[in-house]
Design an enzyme around this catalytic site. Sequence first.
Site, PDB file in Angstrom:
ATOM      1  N   THR A 279      -7.536  -2.960  -2.897  1.00  0.00           N
ATOM      2  CA  THR A 279      -8.748  -2.796  -2.090  1.00  0.00           C
ATOM      3  C   THR A 279      -9.488  -1.503  -2.460  1.00  0.00           C
ATOM      4  O   THR A 279     -10.671  -1.532  -2.796  1.00  0.00           O
ATOM      5  CB  THR A 279      -8.371  -2.788  -0.590  1.00  0.00           C
ATOM      6  OG1 THR A 279      -7.599  -3.955  -0.332  1.00  0.00           O
ATOM      7  CG2 THR A 279      -9.591  -2.785   0.296  1.00  0.00           C
ATOM      8  N   VAL A 280      -8.780  -0.373  -2.396  1.00  0.00           N
ATOM      9  CA  VAL A 280      -9.473   0.900  -2.638  1.00  0.00           C
ATOM     10  C   VAL A 280      -9.814   1.060  -4.127  1.00  0.00           C
ATOM     11  O   VAL A 280     -10.931   1.472  -4.480  1.00  0.00           O
ATOM     12  CB  VAL A 280      -8.645   2.106  -2.122  1.00  0.00           C
ATOM     13  CG1 VAL A 280      -9.379   3.419  -2.366  1.00  0.00           C
ATOM     14  CG2 VAL A 280      -8.335   1.951  -0.633  1.00  0.00           C
TER      15      VAL A 280
ATOM     16  N   GLY B  21     -10.624   8.298   5.913  1.00  0.00           N
ATOM     17  CA  GLY B  21     -11.322   7.390   4.986  1.00  0.00           C
ATOM     18  C   GLY B  21     -12.552   8.046   4.387  1.00  0.00           C
ATOM     19  O   GLY B  21     -12.451   9.025   3.642  1.00  0.00           O
TER      20      GLY B  21
ATOM     21  N   GLY C 107      -7.781  -9.534  11.072  1.00  0.00           N
ATOM     22  CA  GLY C 107      -7.566  -8.679   9.906  1.00  0.00           C
ATOM     23  C   GLY C 107      -7.808  -7.201  10.175  1.00  0.00           C
ATOM     24  O   GLY C 107      -7.843  -6.384   9.264  1.00  0.00           O
TER      25      GLY C 107
ATOM     26  N   ASP D  13       0.966   6.739  10.907  1.00  0.00           N
ATOM     27  CA  ASP D  13      -0.180   6.946  10.016  1.00  0.00           C
ATOM     28  C   ASP D  13      -0.975   8.191  10.460  1.00  0.00           C
ATOM     29  O   ASP D  13      -1.281   9.070   9.643  1.00  0.00           O
ATOM     30  CB  ASP D  13      -1.059   5.678  10.067  1.00  0.00           C
ATOM     31  CG  ASP D  13      -2.357   5.818   9.313  1.00  0.00           C
ATOM     32  OD1 ASP D  13      -2.334   5.674   8.082  1.00  0.00           O
ATOM     33  OD2 ASP D  13      -3.402   6.081   9.949  1.00  0.00           O
TER      34      ASP D  13
ATOM     35  N   LYS E 149      -1.639  12.045   8.628  1.00  0.00           N
ATOM     36  CA  LYS E 149      -2.992  12.597   8.466  1.00  0.00           C
ATOM     37  C   LYS E 149      -3.125  13.958   9.152  1.00  0.00           C
ATOM     38  O   LYS E 149      -3.725  14.880   8.589  1.00  0.00           O
ATOM     39  CB  LYS E 149      -4.027  11.606   9.015  1.00  0.00           C
ATOM     40  CG  LYS E 149      -4.106  10.320   8.163  1.00  0.00           C
ATOM     41  CD  LYS E 149      -4.911   9.259   8.858  1.00  0.00           C
ATOM     42  CE  LYS E 149      -5.064   8.001   8.012  1.00  0.00           C
ATOM     43  NZ  LYS E 149      -5.629   6.885   8.780  1.00  0.00           N
TER      44      LYS E 149
HETATM   45  N1  HSE Z   1      -4.281   1.813   8.800  1.00  0.00           N
HETATM   46  C1  HSE Z   1      -5.216   2.881   8.752  1.00  0.00           C
HETATM   47  C2  HSE Z   1      -6.083   2.851  10.009  1.00  0.00           C
HETATM   48  C3  HSE Z   1      -6.054   2.754   7.507  1.00  0.00           C
HETATM   49  O1  HSE Z   1      -5.983   1.885  10.789  1.00  0.00           O
HETATM   50  O2  HSE Z   1      -6.831   3.779  10.255  1.00  0.00           O
HETATM   51  C4  HSE Z   1      -6.580   4.026   6.964  1.00  0.00           C
HETATM   52  O3  HSE Z   1      -5.608   4.969   6.639  1.00  0.00           O
END
Ligand code: HSE
Length: 402
Positions: A11-12, A129, A182, A196, A200
Amino acid sequence: MINVAVLGYGTVGSGVVEVIEKNKEEINKKSGESLNIKYILDLRDFPGDPYESKVVHDVEVIMNDPEVNVICETMGGIHPAYEFSKRALLLGKSVCTSNKELVANYGPELLRLARENKCNYLFEASVGGGIPIIRPINYSLTAEKIDGITGILNGTTNYILSKMALEGADFEDVLEEAQEKGYAERNPEADVEGYDACRKIAILSSLMTGKNVKYEDIYTEGITKITATDFIYAKALGRSIKLLAMSRECEDGSFYAMVAPFMIPMSHPLYSVTGVFNAVFVHGNMLGDSMYYGKGAGKLPTASAVVSDVVDCARHIGKTIMCFWDDEDVRQTKVDNIKHRFFVRTKADLEKAAIDIFGMMRVVVADVEGEYAFITEEMSEKEFEDKAEKLGCVLNRIRLEA
Ligand code: HSE
């Protein structure tokens, strides 16, 4: 000419190629060089893809080509992304990555290798992002002592919590719907358990302190225990529930970072950050508050951030852009000592016991039967846990921010 190799055509990675192609003129002008996608590394073939001829399966082709100056690592995961990044940096090839896991685990080492080999390791896309946040902290807020960062750093959980707030729905139902659409992964653990966001905030905290904040030391709590009933109370309080990732340098010089759901008031700048959007709220001792908002995930926003790093590499060939993130680990204050106010739900028949144990409190009145809910005075996590244990029944508790 800057020859770029993209590692991982997912994707990226495919987004990186698309951004470089679509905004060619702009990007080349701003780079002062023309960018050329020379290789794309992937295990798969892509018959019919316009970049089919650039696809290689052996990383050695890229490493052994002295013409490749910049590598976009968009593979994700630690291995072999770590080995490939290290190898590239040792060869003096700059690496631009969206891989927060790798940056959170090996940031200081990879930055050191970049310095030693006069190239760059850049990771704007690893947090938030497409939102510019690494660059503002690194280059724009250099006159500041940053003492607080508070972020909504995970789009999946923000989408789920926003839906729960709007529809009064329960976590499991919204998660299922998000998976169908999705918006959430089939295996949502990393998002909903806060892992996650933890990676960060570890990266942002390291940049804030200039030392290494280990993500393993960050207290992390996800959103799986948040219910529709919690939102009834939040509404009654004029608050919302958000998964916040925060780091703080306290007045006594101690430091902590944590990830947990918080109730925040309407007046809080992060209150209106809803859906899949991310935002980072930074406090500096001279500037005060500043906020960075935008799309925290998705193919093109994330790819745009990776390509912005490629442009920076092109502008700094043979030079390393300064980044203050030392090897030395930051000592974090134990979570037991961190103080907050807590929103607490217990059974209605425990009202008197709650008053006896918690003392000063604010009662929260909402249309929920059989419960007694209140907000505590500010107290440490340890003090709260002790009192909650004495009370014997806490249906849920959520920290308050502001
Ligand atoms: N799974 C992450 C989110 C994607 O939902 O923000 C970006 O790191």
